[in-house]
Motif scaffolding. Sequence first.
Motif, PDB file in Angstrom:
ATOM      1  N   VAL A  14       0.866  -1.190   0.000  1.00 17.01           N
ATOM      2  CA  VAL A  14       0.000   0.000   0.000  1.00 17.01           C
ATOM      3  C   VAL A  14       0.898   1.234   0.000  1.00 17.01           C
ATOM      4  N   GLU A  15       0.846   1.953  -1.081  1.00 16.11           N
ATOM      5  CA  GLU A  15       1.714   3.113  -1.304  1.00 16.11           C
ATOM      6  C   GLU A  15       1.585   4.161  -0.192  1.00 16.11           C
ATOM      7  N   ASN A  16       2.734   4.672   0.249  1.00 15.40           N
ATOM      8  CA  ASN A  16       2.807   5.747   1.249  1.00 15.40           C
ATOM      9  C   ASN A  16       2.022   5.443   2.523  1.00 15.40           C
ATOM     10  N   SER A  17       2.106   4.203   2.984  1.00 14.10           N
ATOM     11  CA  SER A  17       1.295   3.815   4.133  1.00 14.10           C
ATOM     12  C   SER A  17       2.080   3.785   5.437  1.00 14.10           C
ATOM     13  N   THR A  18       1.330   3.982   6.509  1.00 12.49           N
ATOM     14  CA  THR A  18       1.802   3.756   7.863  1.00 12.49           C
ATOM     15  C   THR A  18       0.929   2.633   8.402  1.00 12.49           C
ATOM     16  N   VAL A  19       1.565   1.569   8.867  1.00 13.10           N
ATOM     17  CA  VAL A  19       0.831   0.376   9.291  1.00 13.10           C
ATOM     18  C   VAL A  19       1.077   0.111  10.770  1.00 13.10           C
ATOM     19  N   THR A  20      -0.003  -0.105  11.504  1.00  9.93           N
ATOM     20  CA  THR A  20       0.055  -0.480  12.912  1.00  9.93           C
ATOM     21  C   THR A  20      -0.590  -1.854  13.044  1.00  9.93           C
ATOM     22  N   VAL A  32      -4.192   0.695   8.646  1.00  7.27           N
ATOM     23  CA  VAL A  32      -3.362   1.150   7.535  1.00  7.27           C
ATOM     24  C   VAL A  32      -3.813   2.560   7.184  1.00  7.27           C
ATOM     25  N   VAL A  33      -2.894   3.504   7.261  1.00  4.51           N
ATOM     26  CA  VAL A  33      -3.193   4.898   6.958  1.00  4.51           C
ATOM     27  C   VAL A  33      -2.389   5.290   5.724  1.00  4.51           C
ATOM     28  N   SER A  34      -3.099   5.766   4.697  1.00  5.05           N
ATOM     29  CA  SER A  34      -2.424   6.163   3.463  1.00  5.05           C
ATOM     30  C   SER A  34      -3.266   7.185   2.701  1.00  5.05           C
ATOM     31  N   PRO A  35      -2.610   8.181   2.091  1.00  8.18           N
ATOM     32  CA  PRO A  35      -3.349   9.136   1.280  1.00  8.18           C
ATOM     33  C   PRO A  35      -3.927   8.500   0.015  1.00  8.18           C
ATOM     34  N   ILE A  36      -3.437   7.338  -0.370  1.00  7.37           N
ATOM     35  CA  ILE A  36      -3.939   6.666  -1.570  1.00  7.37           C
ATOM     36  C   ILE A  36      -5.410   6.261  -1.409  1.00  7.37           C
ATOM     37  N   PHE A  37      -5.892   6.153  -0.167  1.00  2.00           N
ATOM     38  CA  PHE A  37      -7.279   5.771   0.086  1.00  2.00           C
ATOM     39  C   PHE A  37      -8.266   6.907  -0.156  1.00  2.00           C
ATOM     40  N   GLU A  38      -7.762   8.111  -0.350  1.00  3.76           N
ATOM     41  CA  GLU A  38      -8.631   9.274  -0.555  1.00  3.76           C
ATOM     42  C   GLU A  38      -9.577   9.010  -1.731  1.00  3.76           C
ATOM     43  N   GLY A  39     -10.876   9.142  -1.478  1.00  2.95           N
ATOM     44  CA  GLY A  39     -11.880   8.959  -2.521  1.00  2.95           C
ATOM     45  C   GLY A  39     -12.257   7.508  -2.793  1.00  2.95           C
ATOM     46  N   MET A  40     -11.619   6.569  -2.125  1.00  2.00           N
ATOM     47  CA  MET A  40     -11.923   5.152  -2.326  1.00  2.00           C
ATOM     48  C   MET A  40     -13.004   4.703  -1.351  1.00  2.00           C
ATOM     49  N   MET A  48      -7.551  -3.655  -1.368  1.00  2.00           N
ATOM     50  CA  MET A  48      -6.169  -3.270  -1.639  1.00  2.00           C
ATOM     51  C   MET A  48      -5.241  -3.803  -0.550  1.00  2.00           C
ATOM     52  N   VAL A  49      -5.650  -3.659   0.706  1.00  2.00           N
ATOM     53  CA  VAL A  49      -4.838  -4.142   1.819  1.00  2.00           C
ATOM     54  C   VAL A  49      -4.723  -5.671   1.748  1.00  2.00           C
ATOM     55  N   LEU A  50      -5.831  -6.354   1.527  1.00  2.43           N
ATOM     56  CA  LEU A  50      -5.814  -7.817   1.455  1.00  2.43           C
ATOM     57  C   LEU A  50      -4.944  -8.327   0.309  1.00  2.43           C
ATOM     58  N   ALA A  51      -4.913  -7.603  -0.791  1.00  3.23           N
ATOM     59  CA  ALA A  51      -4.106  -8.023  -1.937  1.00  3.23           C
ATOM     60  C   ALA A  51      -2.628  -8.122  -1.572  1.00  3.23           C
ATOM     61  N   ALA A  52      -2.188  -7.300  -0.633  1.00  2.56           N
ATOM     62  CA  ALA A  52      -0.772  -7.299  -0.233  1.00  2.56           C
ATOM     63  C   ALA A  52      -0.374  -8.580   0.499  1.00  2.56           C
ATOM     64  N   VAL A  53      -1.357  -9.259   1.102  1.00  7.01           N
ATOM     65  CA  VAL A  53      -1.068 -10.484   1.857  1.00  7.01           C
ATOM     66  C   VAL A  53      -1.895 -11.676   1.355  1.00  7.01           C
ATOM     67  N   ARG A  54      -2.423 -11.592   0.152  1.00  2.00           N
ATOM     68  CA  ARG A  54      -3.277 -12.643  -0.400  1.00  2.00           C
ATOM     69  C   ARG A  54      -2.586 -14.008  -0.394  1.00  2.00           C
ATOM     70  N   THR A  55      -1.320 -14.070  -0.769  1.00  2.00           N
ATOM     71  CA  THR A  55      -0.595 -15.341  -0.807  1.00  2.00           C
ATOM     72  C   THR A  55      -0.552 -15.983   0.569  1.00  2.00           C
ATOM     73  N   GLN A  56      -0.302 -15.191   1.600  1.00  2.00           N
ATOM     74  CA  GLN A  56      -0.216 -15.708   2.960  1.00  2.00           C
ATOM     75  C   GLN A  56      -1.588 -16.156   3.477  1.00  2.00           C
ATOM     76  N   ILE A  57      -2.636 -15.474   3.075  1.00  2.00           N
ATOM     77  CA  ILE A  57      -3.983 -15.873   3.474  1.00  2.00           C
ATOM     78  C   ILE A  57      -4.372 -17.173   2.773  1.00  2.00           C
ATOM     79  N   ASP A  58      -4.108 -17.242   1.471  1.00  2.00           N
ATOM     80  CA  ASP A  58      -4.450 -18.439   0.695  1.00  2.00           C
ATOM     81  C   ASP A  58      -3.709 -19.674   1.185  1.00  2.00           C
TER      82      ASP A  58
END
Length: 76
Positions: A14-20, A32-40, A48-58
Motif C-alpha cells: 500500500v503506497e505511502n502507508s503507515t501500518v500499525t 493502515v493509513v495512506s493518502p492513496i485511500f482518498e476517494g476510495m 487493496m490491503v488484502l491483496a498485499a497479503v493474499r498469498t499468505q492468506i491463501d
Amino acid sequence: MTLIEIQKKLEAGVENSTVTMQGDGCNCSTLVVSPIFEGMALLARQKMVLAAVRTQIDSGELHALSIKARTPAEMA
C-alpha cells in the motif's frame, strides 16, 4: 508469520502507508493509513490491503486479518 513480517508486506503493498499491527502472527488486526485511500470506498480499501497479503492468506500462513484503512485526514 510475525506481526513485523505482515507489517512489512502491507507497507510494501500500500503506497505511502503507515501500518500499525496488533494480535499474534496468525490472527491479527491492522490499521493502515495512506493518502492513496482518498476517494476510495471502504471495500476497495480493504481489497487493496488484502491483496498485499493474499498469498499468505491463501496458504493459511495468515489465518485472519481485521482491517481498518483510513486516510491521514480521517485520522486527524
